[in-house]
Scaffold this active site. Sequence first.
Site, mmCIF file in Angstrom:
data_model
loop_
_atom_site.group_PDB
_atom_site.id
_atom_site.type_symbol
_atom_site.label_atom_id
_atom_site.label_comp_id
_atom_site.label_asym_id
_atom_site.label_seq_id
_atom_site.Cartn_x
_atom_site.Cartn_y
_atom_site.Cartn_z
ATOM 1 N N CYS A 19 8.000 1.839 55.112
ATOM 2 C CA CYS A 19 8.173 2.568 53.850
ATOM 3 C C CYS A 19 9.660 2.739 53.550
ATOM 4 O O CYS A 19 10.438 3.151 54.422
ATOM 5 C CB CYS A 19 7.492 3.928 53.913
ATOM 6 S SG CYS A 19 5.732 3.826 54.281
ATOM 7 N N TYR A 21 11.330 4.846 51.919
ATOM 8 C CA TYR A 21 11.925 6.186 51.931
ATOM 9 C C TYR A 21 11.715 6.926 53.250
ATOM 10 O O TYR A 21 11.959 8.128 53.337
ATOM 11 C CB TYR A 21 11.338 7.024 50.799
ATOM 12 C CG TYR A 21 9.821 7.100 50.771
ATOM 13 C CD1 TYR A 21 9.091 7.475 51.895
ATOM 14 C CD2 TYR A 21 9.105 6.780 49.615
ATOM 15 C CE1 TYR A 21 7.714 7.537 51.879
ATOM 16 C CE2 TYR A 21 7.716 6.849 49.578
ATOM 17 C CZ TYR A 21 7.039 7.231 50.716
ATOM 18 O OH TYR A 21 5.665 7.297 50.705
ATOM 19 N N CYS A 22 11.284 6.279 54.295
ATOM 20 C CA CYS A 22 10.865 6.961 55.525
ATOM 21 C C CYS A 22 12.025 7.742 56.151
ATOM 22 O O CYS A 22 12.976 7.150 56.682
ATOM 23 C CB CYS A 22 10.324 5.961 56.542
ATOM 24 S SG CYS A 22 9.790 6.748 58.084
ATOM 25 N N CYS A 276 12.136 20.937 64.920
ATOM 26 C CA CYS A 276 11.575 20.656 63.594
ATOM 27 C C CYS A 276 11.468 19.154 63.411
ATOM 28 O O CYS A 276 12.316 18.403 63.908
ATOM 29 C CB CYS A 276 12.489 21.260 62.510
ATOM 30 S SG CYS A 276 12.062 20.805 60.802
ATOM 31 N N ASP A 277 10.465 18.712 62.682
ATOM 32 C CA ASP A 277 10.252 17.282 62.465
ATOM 33 C C ASP A 277 11.404 16.641 61.701
ATOM 34 O O ASP A 277 11.643 15.449 61.813
ATOM 35 C CB ASP A 277 8.933 17.073 61.703
ATOM 36 C CG ASP A 277 8.488 15.620 61.712
ATOM 37 O OD1 ASP A 277 8.812 14.911 62.689
ATOM 38 O OD2 ASP A 277 7.826 15.198 60.753
#
Length: 373
Positions: A19, A21-22, A276-277
């Site tokens: 993708c 925009y990943c 946090c991710d």
Amino acid sequence: MPPISILIKPVSSMCNLKCRYCFYHATALRRQTENFGLMDLELLEELVVKTLEFADGFCTFAFQGGEPTMIGLPFYEKLIEFQKLHNKKGIKINNSLQTNGLLITQEWAKFLAQNNFLVGLSLDGPKEMHDMQRVDASKKGSYKQVMDASKVFDKYNVEYNILSVITANTARHATQAYNFFKKNGFKYLQFIPCLDPLDEQPGGNDYSLTPSRFTEFLKVTFDLWFRDWMNKDGISIRFFDNLISMMVGYPPESCGMSGVCSLNFVIESNGGVYPCDFYVNDEWLLGNIKVNSFQQLIETETTRRFIDDSKIQNEECIKCNYFNLCRGGCRRNREPFKEGCPDLNYYCESYKEFLNYAGERMHQVARMVANHK
């Protein structure tokens, strides 16, 4: 001990899509180790043991990527086996999985339904919108596979919602996107503003979601949502649901709307733990679950700094009429920091303009919810 939620990356940054925009791909590229490989079963069992020992009441195991189905179904079958074996305290366990849908089969769907997984399925809208960004290594779009996955989920009664990334193109076609989701019977939607890489000034890519585009998207989508809600034909949009809930007096369930960061244990496939991710990078490595307890991870100086940074509020925020709803927004959209402090949220003007536009109608819905009408 508190309830605990952990987000596990069993395949690290591996993915069968590319993708454009990943954000996680961009994050992984900037780490000393881009990909930590596959999580082994010994680590998975240790993780289950430590989580169930630490938790009180309930806990959540969430799996994300990369693409977490790439590790194979037997990994998750062992997860369930480990959870049953080591749940000595009778903790209520919630399992969830975020997937791009490409590897979903009937076997996957049966397993997810039988074991009560809540699944997030990534879908950015109709074919031309989805396939613009969510492509494989050969630039081929993934729309058909995702729609096939949704049909298999429906067939086996998998509980799932749709996660949709808002790009510049999505924002220009908000009505088309909303009507597509509604027409296809997708009743639970989570729209995520597209993120530019962490070390870049936002807005520089062709897919970037600028504040003006985001404002336009929110207004158009809310008008459609409110119309359907008043006609008792509504769908759930997480952002709007959270705002209504806050107006009624409840805290937001969405982490990014709480105003202050909490410690979300994000565990990479090698056991590395991050807060946090959005911050799974070398700077924010807290420790490793193989050698550290959850209590030790909570008490690190890095954890304290991560949370304390998020408490700093701009004076403009504090004086704002909408601060009680916005609370400064997600820390990730307050990057890059200025003089060591979080900046104004990149979408500050978007939230203000949207809440000014929709606030009265939101309060109307909130009153109806409070009165159970």
